[in-house]
Structure formats: C-alpha cells, structure tokens
Design a protein around this motif. Structure first.
Motif, PDB file in Angstrom:
ATOM      1  N   MET A  53       0.825  -1.200   0.000  1.00  0.00           N
ATOM      2  CA  MET A  53       0.000   0.000   0.000  1.00  0.00           C
ATOM      3  C   MET A  53       0.869   1.263   0.000  1.00  0.00           C
ATOM      4  O   MET A  53       0.525   2.276  -0.613  1.00  0.00           O
ATOM      5  CB  MET A  53      -0.922  -0.002   1.221  1.00  0.00           C
ATOM      6  N   PHE A  54       2.003   1.188   0.690  1.00  0.00           N
ATOM      7  CA  PHE A  54       2.919   2.330   0.763  1.00  0.00           C
ATOM      8  C   PHE A  54       3.415   2.703  -0.643  1.00  0.00           C
ATOM      9  O   PHE A  54       3.329   3.859  -1.067  1.00  0.00           O
ATOM     10  CB  PHE A  54       4.082   1.997   1.697  1.00  0.00           C
ATOM     11  N   LEU A  55       3.930   1.718  -1.368  1.00  0.00           N
ATOM     12  CA  LEU A  55       4.460   1.983  -2.704  1.00  0.00           C
ATOM     13  C   LEU A  55       3.349   2.371  -3.673  1.00  0.00           C
ATOM     14  O   LEU A  55       3.560   3.188  -4.574  1.00  0.00           O
ATOM     15  CB  LEU A  55       5.224   0.765  -3.218  1.00  0.00           C
ATOM     16  N   LEU A  56       2.176   1.802  -3.485  1.00  0.00           N
ATOM     17  CA  LEU A  56       1.042   2.155  -4.338  1.00  0.00           C
ATOM     18  C   LEU A  56       0.663   3.623  -4.121  1.00  0.00           C
ATOM     19  O   LEU A  56       0.350   4.338  -5.080  1.00  0.00           O
ATOM     20  CB  LEU A  56      -0.155   1.256  -4.033  1.00  0.00           C
ATOM     21  N   SER A  57       0.705   4.058  -2.872  1.00  0.00           N
ATOM     22  CA  SER A  57       0.400   5.461  -2.571  1.00  0.00           C
ATOM     23  C   SER A  57       1.412   6.390  -3.232  1.00  0.00           C
ATOM     24  O   SER A  57       1.047   7.411  -3.828  1.00  0.00           O
ATOM     25  CB  SER A  57       0.401   5.687  -1.052  1.00  0.00           C
ATOM     26  N   VAL A  58       2.687   6.030  -3.127  1.00  0.00           N
ATOM     27  CA  VAL A  58       3.745   6.836  -3.745  1.00  0.00           C
ATOM     28  C   VAL A  58       3.543   6.894  -5.261  1.00  0.00           C
ATOM     29  O   VAL A  58       3.629   7.964  -5.876  1.00  0.00           O
ATOM     30  CB  VAL A  58       5.136   6.260  -3.414  1.00  0.00           C
ATOM     31  N   ALA A  59       3.276   5.739  -5.860  1.00  0.00           N
ATOM     32  CA  ALA A  59       3.090   5.667  -7.314  1.00  0.00           C
ATOM     33  C   ALA A  59       1.906   6.518  -7.766  1.00  0.00           C
ATOM     34  O   ALA A  59       1.984   7.235  -8.773  1.00  0.00           O
ATOM     35  CB  ALA A  59       2.899   4.217  -7.743  1.00  0.00           C
ATOM     36  N   THR A  60       0.805   6.450  -7.025  1.00  0.00           N
ATOM     37  CA  THR A  60      -0.399   7.199  -7.394  1.00  0.00           C
ATOM     38  C   THR A  60      -0.158   8.700  -7.317  1.00  0.00           C
ATOM     39  O   THR A  60      -0.481   9.450  -8.251  1.00  0.00           O
ATOM     40  CB  THR A  60      -1.572   6.815  -6.474  1.00  0.00           C
ATOM     41  N   ILE A  61       0.409   9.136  -6.194  1.00  0.00           N
ATOM     42  CA  ILE A  61       0.657  10.573  -6.012  1.00  0.00           C
ATOM     43  C   ILE A  61       1.632  11.090  -7.060  1.00  0.00           C
ATOM     44  O   ILE A  61       1.434  12.159  -7.647  1.00  0.00           O
ATOM     45  CB  ILE A  61       1.198  10.852  -4.594  1.00  0.00           C
ATOM     46  N   THR A 103       3.593   9.461   3.482  1.00  0.00           N
ATOM     47  CA  THR A 103       3.552   8.021   3.215  1.00  0.00           C
ATOM     48  C   THR A 103       4.539   7.216   4.052  1.00  0.00           C
ATOM     49  O   THR A 103       4.438   5.988   4.094  1.00  0.00           O
ATOM     50  CB  THR A 103       3.848   7.745   1.727  1.00  0.00           C
ATOM     51  N   MET A 104       5.499   7.906   4.688  1.00  0.00           N
ATOM     52  CA  MET A 104       6.523   7.201   5.461  1.00  0.00           C
ATOM     53  C   MET A 104       6.546   7.711   6.897  1.00  0.00           C
ATOM     54  O   MET A 104       7.250   8.673   7.206  1.00  0.00           O
ATOM     55  CB  MET A 104       7.912   7.392   4.827  1.00  0.00           C
TER      56      MET A 104
END
Length: 205
Positions: free
Chosen positions: A1-9, A137-138
């Motif tokens: 979910m963390f990487l998905l959030s970064v990718a989306t933003i 996100t982190m």
C-alpha cells in the motif's frame, strides 16, 4: 500500500502540465526523437535527485537555512523566465524567416540532457513536494529501504510517463497537427515558462 500510494501521487504529479513536460514535447516536435528521449532522461535524473533530497530531509535544511531556499527559488525562477524568452525569440525569428519545408533541428544530446535536468531542478518547490510526499507516506520508524524503494517507484513512474509521451507526440499524425499550429503552440509554451518562472520569483513561500 505504501508503494502504491507513492506511485499514485507521483503519477498525478507527472501528468500535471509543467515546464518539464513542455520541454520534452517541444523537443519531440522540433528535433529528432533521440533528443526528446535524452531531455526526458535529464528530467528523470532530476526526479531521482529531488527524491533523494526529499528522503534525506531537505525540508529541514530549508527551514534551518531559509536563504538556501530563497537562492534556489530566485535562480530557478530566472532560469525558467529566460527559457521562455528564448522560445519567444525563436517564434519571432520564425515569423521573419521565409517558410520552407519543416526540418528538425540538430541539438547536441548533452545540451538536451542538461536542459532537461536543469528545468526539473529549477523549481525548489519540487523538493518540498517530495518531502511532503515522504512525510505523508513514510511515518517515523519506516525501514531504511522503503525510502530507496519509493525513489525507485518515482523514477519508474516518470520513465513510463515520458516513454508514453514521446511515443504519442512523435506519432506522424500528432506531429502533422502540430505543424499546422506551430507558432501558437510555441507561444503557449513560452508563456507557460515565463509564467512559472515569474510565479516562482514572486511567491512568498
């Protein structure tokens, strides 16, 4: 979910029109494809550098030494204004030159890379955006490798975006449509560059 959030933003940030995208588009339509690709690589390098800056806490540096941020903002704003004025000059020169069959300009790859990198680094607010992205996100205590993974995701998203952009804009039909409205589009590009630079110079934060 963390990487998905970064990718989306970061995907949303990439597709938002700005100087980086406009520079690559202009090279797509006025120079060989390899020039546009090289400029995009310079922009992606800038993304990587801002990613490391945000991850390592450049926001804290700017708060501790506000003059550093102000200096970067002034230099970046002046650079973007200068880039826009150069495009205006190109348009003016084209108007006073007899029309011939459109030709691609040969631009040194080193210059294209340098301009792509400089255009990305010209906006220190990118560093604050990336810092905010990491802060959102982190949370504290996030494993060290998560930061590296986030930067890798940002670079990958940027690479995918510019690959799609270059492929689309260099399509013969798109290029043909551009040539019919070349001066108007160039004027729009120049206006955006000058506008971004001026806004950066006049902003209070």
């Amino acid at each position: 979910m963390f990487l998905l959030s970064v990718a989306t933003i970061w995907a949303v940030a990439c597709i938002t029109p700005g100087p980086n995208t406009l520079l690559v588009i202009r090279y797509c339509l006025t120079a060989p494809r390899r020039v546009a690709i090289t400029a995009a690589m310079g922009t992606i390098t800038g993304t990587c550098l801002w990613g490391f800056a945000g991850w390592l806490g450049i926001n804290a540096l700017f708060q501790a030494a506000p003059f550093a941020y102000v200096a970067l903002k002034i230099v970046g704003g002046l650079y973007l204004v200068w880039l826009g004025l150069r495009v205006f000059m190109d348009v003016r020169k084209a108007r006073t030159t007899p029309e011939f069959a459109p030709t691609e300009r040969e631009i040194p790859l080193r210059k294209a890379y340098r301009l792509g990198l400089a255009t990305n680094l010209a906006n220190p607010k990118s560093a604050l955006f990336v810092a905010s992205l990491f802060a959102a996100t982190m949370p504290a205590g996030t494993p060290f490798l998560y930061g590296l993974a986030a930067i890798a995701v940002m670079v990958a998203v940027s690479a995918c975006y510019y690959t799609f952009l270059v492929g689309l804009i260099t399509h013969p039909r798109v290029a043909s449509a551009y040539l019919k409205a070349k001066q108007k589009i160039d004027l729009g590009v120049a206006t955006v560059f000058v506008g971004f630079g001026t806004k950066l110079l006049l902003s209070q934060n």
